[in-house]
Design a protein around this motif. Structure first.
Motif: not given
Length: 251
Positions: A47-73
């Motif tokens: 869960s990364l919601s309500v942050n200042n993230v502008d790129s998703l590139k670092d998440i590419a290494s999380c190969t087992k990721l099932r759920e990603l919450y990145v709203r309000k970025n």
């Protein structure tokens, strides 16, 4: 710039090491730098919601990721979704309230780029939406291969015969590739996390092998056949894995 640190990650996840982090809630932490995520290969819920993230590139290494919450970025472009295409376990994505979500075809394009998703912005993806996304992808491919896409220099609407023939062949090849991709994704959706990881490793090995072979078409075909044989797994239907942890993203 506010970077996610090891101390913060371990404290939020209540874990002893980064590779032991499975669930991580970083809601409203003002983060901009997520590079440490590359050291969390077992992360499944983020869960990364309500942050200042502008790129998703670092998440590419999380190969087992099932759920990603990145709203309000601050994700500006849907091109950032390219970083998530290899995350075959990803089923839930919440991306609303980012600049990229203002695109008129936001939902269609997202489903098109990430066909492994089951939920987008807390709304289940319907079969009709998948069909629309597939049709749009095929139409885009046909326009590109026929030379009438962006940047086309045609002036009279007609193609020279050799180009037209090549365009037709490219369209047929593209259609076949889409059908193959659809079949492979359907198969992958029946596998559990461990089996998907096995498929990823085998696919990577196959890619390296194919690149080394100069004329090994027959060998490559046999290897692909071996890759697609059913892998022993629990056989859980991905559609039944509705994620209860979506509650971590409420504000």
């Amino acid at each position: 710039m506010v970077a996610l640190t090891e101390k913060t990650a371990l404290g939020r996840a209540r874990a002893k090491s980064l590779d032991a982090v499975v669930r991580l809630n970083l809601w409203n932490a003002r983060l901009t730098d997520l590079s440490i995520l590359r050291q969390m290969p077992n992360l499944e819920v983020l869960s990364l919601s309500v942050n200042n993230v502008d790129s998703l590139k670092d998440i590419a290494s999380c190969t087992k990721l099932r759920e990603l919450y990145v709203r309000k970025n601050n994700v500006q472009s849907l091109d950032e979704l390219q970083h998530l295409r290899t995350l075959l376990c990803l089923r839930v994505l919440w991306l609303s309230e980012n600049p990229c979500a203002e695109d008129d075809d936001y939902r269609l394009k997202t489903i098109q780029m990430l066909p492994q998703l089951h939920f987008l912005d807390n709304v289940a993806i319907e079969d009709e939406e998948r069909e629309d996304a597939s049709s749009a992808a095929l139409n885009d491919s046909q326009l590109s291969s026929s030379g009438f896409g962006a940047g086309s220099n045609q002036t009279d609407g007609r193609l020279p015969q050799p180009v037209a023939a090549a365009s037709s062949q490219a369209t047929i090849a593209s259609s076949k590739e889409n059908h193959v991709l659809s079949a492979v994704l359907t198969l992958l959706n029946t596998l559990d996390v461990d089996s998907l990881q096995t498929v990823v490793m085998k696919a990577q090995n196959q890619l390296e092998t194919t690149q080394r072979l100069s004329s090994g078409v027959g060998t490559a075909t046999k290897d692909v056949g071996a890759l697609l044989r059913p892998t022993p797994a629990t056989g859980v239907n991905a559609n039944s894995q509705v994620v209860s942890s979506r509650a971590v993203d409420t504000d």
